[in-house]
Write a protein that holds these residues in place. Structure first.
Motif, short mmCIF file in Angstrom:
data_model
loop_
_atom_site.label_atom_id
_atom_site.label_comp_id
_atom_site.label_asym_id
_atom_site.label_seq_id
_atom_site.Cartn_x
_atom_site.Cartn_y
_atom_site.Cartn_z
N HIS A 24 -5.00 24.83 -7.45
CA HIS A 24 -4.24 23.62 -7.14
C HIS A 24 -4.30 23.31 -5.65
N ARG A 25 -4.20 24.35 -4.83
CA ARG A 25 -4.25 24.13 -3.38
C ARG A 25 -5.60 23.57 -2.96
N VAL A 26 -6.68 24.06 -3.57
CA VAL A 26 -8.02 23.56 -3.26
C VAL A 26 -8.13 22.08 -3.62
N ARG A 27 -7.60 21.71 -4.82
CA ARG A 27 -7.64 20.31 -5.23
C ARG A 27 -6.86 19.43 -4.26
N VAL A 28 -5.72 19.93 -3.82
CA VAL A 28 -4.91 19.15 -2.87
C VAL A 28 -5.65 18.98 -1.55
N ASP A 29 -6.28 20.05 -1.08
CA ASP A 29 -7.00 19.98 0.19
C ASP A 29 -8.24 19.09 0.11
N GLN A 30 -8.76 18.90 -1.10
CA GLN A 30 -9.93 18.04 -1.27
C GLN A 30 -9.57 16.54 -1.20
N ARG A 31 -8.31 16.23 -1.37
CA ARG A 31 -7.92 14.83 -1.50
C ARG A 31 -8.07 14.06 -0.18
N MET A 32 -8.70 12.90 -0.30
CA MET A 32 -8.79 11.94 0.79
C MET A 32 -8.33 10.58 0.26
N THR A 33 -7.24 10.62 -0.49
CA THR A 33 -6.75 9.42 -1.16
C THR A 33 -6.48 8.30 -0.17
N TRP A 34 -5.89 8.64 0.96
CA TRP A 34 -5.53 7.63 1.95
C TRP A 34 -6.77 6.91 2.46
N ALA A 35 -7.88 7.65 2.61
CA ALA A 35 -9.11 7.04 3.12
C ALA A 35 -9.67 6.03 2.12
N ALA A 36 -9.65 6.39 0.83
CA ALA A 36 -10.14 5.46 -0.19
C ALA A 36 -9.30 4.19 -0.22
N LEU A 37 -7.97 4.33 -0.18
CA LEU A 37 -7.10 3.17 -0.21
C LEU A 37 -7.25 2.33 1.05
N LEU A 38 -7.44 2.98 2.18
CA LEU A 38 -7.63 2.25 3.44
C LEU A 38 -8.89 1.40 3.39
N VAL A 39 -9.99 1.99 2.96
CA VAL A 39 -11.26 1.25 2.89
C VAL A 39 -11.16 0.10 1.91
N LEU A 40 -10.58 0.34 0.74
CA LEU A 40 -10.47 -0.71 -0.27
C LEU A 40 -9.50 -1.81 0.16
N GLY A 41 -8.43 -1.44 0.88
CA GLY A 41 -7.51 -2.45 1.38
C GLY A 41 -8.16 -3.34 2.42
N VAL A 42 -8.89 -2.74 3.35
CA VAL A 42 -9.58 -3.53 4.37
C VAL A 42 -10.64 -4.42 3.73
N THR A 43 -11.36 -3.90 2.76
CA THR A 43 -12.37 -4.69 2.06
C THR A 43 -11.75 -5.90 1.37
N THR A 44 -10.58 -5.71 0.76
CA THR A 44 -9.89 -6.81 0.09
C THR A 44 -9.45 -7.88 1.09
N LEU A 45 -8.94 -7.46 2.23
CA LEU A 45 -8.49 -8.43 3.24
C LEU A 45 -9.67 -9.18 3.86
N LEU A 46 -10.78 -8.49 4.07
CA LEU A 46 -11.95 -9.15 4.64
C LEU A 46 -12.55 -10.18 3.69
N ALA A 47 -12.24 -10.06 2.40
CA ALA A 47 -12.78 -11.02 1.43
C ALA A 47 -12.13 -12.39 1.56
N ILE A 48 -10.93 -12.45 2.14
CA ILE A 48 -10.19 -13.71 2.18
C ILE A 48 -10.93 -14.81 2.92
N PRO A 49 -11.41 -14.58 4.16
CA PRO A 49 -12.15 -15.67 4.82
C PRO A 49 -13.43 -16.07 4.11
N PHE A 50 -14.11 -15.11 3.48
CA PHE A 50 -15.31 -15.46 2.72
C PHE A 50 -14.96 -16.37 1.55
N ASP A 51 -13.86 -16.04 0.86
CA ASP A 51 -13.43 -16.85 -0.27
C ASP A 51 -12.95 -18.22 0.20
#
Length: 229
Positions: A24-51
């Motif tokens: 369980h500790r190894v799985r927790v240490d592997q998590r980079m959830t915040w990085a995935a959400l950060l990249v996807l959030g920025v990508t979503t916001l950058l889409a607005i001017p294109f749209d």
């Protein structure tokens, strides 16, 4: 080779519990959830001017308007490939820094596959209505839910479900369920609120802004939770 599987003075149940805790500790240490959400959030916001600037809007004398979201169609396929590539690199670098393995490949593959769903669905609908008339009556509600699901923001939720499964992350699963409920059932992501041109563009930009901010807030929350561990 010895036939003893555990030390003579060891407790098999405690050893099994220690192994499970370590896994369980190894799985927790592997998590980079915040990085995935950060990249996807920025990508979503950058889409607005294109749209916004890539949308073609034609309003008629009777007050009706038609629109074509060409900018979004050109932006999202490439943007999602880049986004999932960045996420995969972030996971791999974090795994190497910690001396751990990571199962990011299935997530990257899911991201790449879901990236193709949006242009494929758009092309299928476009070809269908070239030879079939638009329905006169109101469309069923499930149609709008399905339409939102195959859009980029819906596909982000599908990919996050895969990430939650790979990370064995109940918190991410709950977050993704709330995110999908928001973009599928609440926000009018695929139509404008009103005419004229500014109203249609703003009516589509505001829901995207909300979705992007939600993803960024999720990134902030998971980053803070990771620091407390």
């Amino acid at each position: 080779m010895t036939t003893d599987s555990v030390p003579a003075d060891g407790d098999p149940r405690r050893l099994l519990a220690d192994v499970r805790a370590l896994a369980h500790r190894v799985r927790v240490d592997q998590r980079m959830t915040w990085a995935a959400l950060l990249v996807l959030g920025v990508t979503t916001l950058l889409a607005i001017p294109f749209d916004w600037f890539g949308m073609r809007v034609d309003c008629h004398a009777d007050g009706g308007c038609t629109f074509a979201r060409q900018g979004m169609l050109y932006y999202w396929p490439l943007a999602m490939v880049v986004a999932y590539g960045i996420i995969a690199v972030a996971y791999l670098r974090a795994a190497r820094a910690r001396g751990l393995g990571t199962r990011v490949l299935p997530y990257a593959i899911t991201g790449a596959v879901t990236t193709l769903v949006f242009p494929a669905a758009w092309l299928a609908v476009h070809l269908y209505f070239r030879s079939h008339p638009y329905p006169d009556g109101p469309l069923p509600y499930w149609y709008f839910v399905l339409d939102r699901l195959v859009m980029p923001w819906g596909m982000i939720g599908v990919a996050l479900l895969v990430l939650a499964w790979l990370e064995r992350n109940p918190a991410l699963l709950l977050f993704t369920a709330g995110y999908l409920a928001l973009v599928l059932l609440v926000l009018p992501m695929n139509d404008g609120f009103a005419s004229p041109h500014f109203g249609i563009r703003a009516g589509m930009a505001i829901p995207q802004l909300i979705a992007g901010v939600v993803l960024l807030l999720g990134a902030l929350g998971f980053a803070r939770a990771g620091r407390r561990r």
